[in-house]
Scaffold this active site. Structure first.
Site, mmCIF file in Angstrom:
data_model
loop_
_atom_site.group_PDB
_atom_site.id
_atom_site.type_symbol
_atom_site.label_atom_id
_atom_site.label_comp_id
_atom_site.label_asym_id
_atom_site.label_seq_id
_atom_site.Cartn_x
_atom_site.Cartn_y
_atom_site.Cartn_z
ATOM 1 N N ILE A 348 -53.112 29.567 -56.042
ATOM 2 C CA ILE A 348 -52.567 29.401 -57.391
ATOM 3 C C ILE A 348 -51.089 29.038 -57.321
ATOM 4 O O ILE A 348 -50.416 29.339 -56.328
ATOM 5 C CB ILE A 348 -52.786 30.700 -58.218
ATOM 6 N N CYS A 349 -50.599 28.360 -58.356
ATOM 7 C CA CYS A 349 -49.181 28.080 -58.554
ATOM 8 C C CYS A 349 -48.631 27.123 -57.482
ATOM 9 O O CYS A 349 -49.082 25.990 -57.372
ATOM 10 C CB CYS A 349 -48.414 29.397 -58.598
ATOM 11 N N ALA A 350 -47.676 27.560 -56.671
ATOM 12 C CA ALA A 350 -47.085 26.692 -55.645
ATOM 13 C C ALA A 350 -47.978 26.543 -54.416
ATOM 14 O O ALA A 350 -47.843 25.568 -53.664
ATOM 15 C CB ALA A 350 -45.720 27.239 -55.224
#
Length: 431
Positions: A348-350
């Protein structure tokens, strides 16, 4: 204290009309700076925690308030700094509550969870502090069980509208006007319902401290959804059944700089679903300092965790954490083995952009990532989706999509019915 006007040295060499203008501008700057100092909150916030605190509610509030620039003190009401929160999450506080009693805070906000909320209620130091907060007309707040168990028991909700976790509504009604709002503001008191409303609650606290503009500024990068309470949706391609023997074994690595909201939401939700979640530190010690300085304690070091095999490996985001994952040869090798054996993995995310993409773990796959990282994906066709499942891969966008991401994992492991029941129990969707 009287303010004395001092003429800037540079103005002594200006023609007289410019001297007058300079004096006027200096006076205006002085006026507005003094007014700002008098009216703007310093943003000092106290978040007490205890054994049995709901970690998701504590960590989301701490994280979001620190994003807004608040000076947040996490205080343990136990005899030691480390608290054993619900669902096996271990948090290390900044201080003991005993050292905070004589300090003034702009906001005191209580997480829920049982028996954590009862322990908060029984803290004499905390009770005195919150009662003084109310007497002085400063903000105080609580979520989940804490409005009824703590604030209500202390008599701090009399004549006020308040909300709490559904199973505590009857208790709340004896000390407040109980309402079913996801977040309720009445005067200087903010209350909320449960884990699934914690991010909305945290943003509401930012708004009360700093105003709507700051709340909007903070909530944008969270990638929050606008349809709070609705069922979550998932974009799925190449559907594949995820299988496991007995209870699913799940690895969640953490590192210094890991996004604490994302890590804790994933761990919390999957453990609620009865998965066996192993939290492994990629650092050389169990305690890590996450991106917003929340201190989390892993179950084991990655060196030990890699000796086992997993039904799923899930990477939380956070820039520093994702970079630490990408630099961990042992973790990258484990992820490659996972992919080669067709077992599920996710990020998730970066982390999709900084870990999976550069190590070839998105080859031939559709994925999404944090909006600012989307351009780093070689295939950007699905980056606008909040959660993307492509066969044995699952990816998501950021803190505000973490709950949907975690529930989508539950759905893949245990079917959608269980995920929706869990979503309702957590108040993420309407009961």
């Amino acid at each position: 204290m009287a303010l004395r006007h001092v003429t800037p040295l540079s103005s002594l060499f200006l023609p007289s009309p410019y001297k007058a203008l300079t004096r006027r501008l200096t006076a205006l700057r002085t006026h507005f700076s003094v007014s700002a100092m008098a009216s703007a909150p310093s943003g000092k916030v106290l978040v007490p925690v205890a054994n049995g605190t709901e970690p998701l509610e504590a960590v989301i509030v701490i994280d979001v308030l620190r994003r807004a620039g608040a000076d947040v003190t996490v205080a343990s009401v136990e005899k030691q700094l480390q608290v054993d929160a619900c669902h096996g999450v271990k948090i290390v506080a900044d201080e003991l509550i005993s050292s905070c009693g004589d300090r003034v805070f702009d906001l005191i906000t209580l997480p829920g969870g049982m028996p954590g909320a009862a322990t908060l209620r029984d803290s004499g130091v905390l009770e005195s502090m919150v009662k003084k907060q109310a007497t002085d007309g400063r903000l105080y707040a609580a979520i989940c069980a804490a409005p009824a168990v703590a604030l209500g028991s202390w008599g701090l909700l009399k004549g006020l509208k308040a909300t709490c976790y559904p199973s505590f509504m009857e208790q709340l009604s004896s000390s407040a006007t109980a309402v079913e709002s996801r977040v309720q503001l009445d005067g200087k008191v903010v209350t909320s319902r449960g884990p699934g409303t914690a991010m909305e609650f945290a943003v509401a606290l930012v708004k009360q401290l700093y105003g709507k503009e700051k709340a909007d500024e903070v909530s944008g990068p969270l990638v929050m959804r606008s349809n709070h309470g609705d069922e979550y949706t998932v974009a799925e391609l190449n559907p594949l059944k995820w299988t496991f023997d007995n209870s699913p074994q799940i690895l969640v690595p953490i590192a210094n700089g890991t996004e604490e909201m994302e890590a804790v939401i994933i761990i919390d939700v999957l453990r609620r679903a009865k998965a066996n979640v192993v939290v492994a530190s990629v650092e050389d010690k169990l305690e890590v300092i996450a991106s917003r300085k929340v201190k989390l304690v892993a179950d084991m070091l990655l060196n030990e965790a890699v000796k086992c095999s997993y039904d799923l490996i899930v990477l939380p985001g956070g820039l520093g954490g994702a970079q630490a994952f990408a630099n961990s040869e042992k973790l990258v090798n484990l992820l490659k083995q996972q992919a080669e054996s067709k077992r599920p993995y996710g990020a998730i995310c970066a982390s999709p952009a900084l870990v999976l993409e550069p190590h070839g773990l998105l080859k031939g796959k559709k994925a999404t990532a944090f909006p600012a990282m989307g351009s780093k994906l070689s295939d950007q066709s699905e980056i606008e989706n909040r959660v993307v499942v492509d066969g044995n891969l699952i990816t998501s966008r950021g803190p505000g999509t973490s709950m949907e991401f975690s529930l989508a994992i539950v759905e893949k492991l245990f079917e959608r019915k269980k995920a929706l029941e869990l979503a309702k129990t957590m108040l993420f969707t309407r009961p």
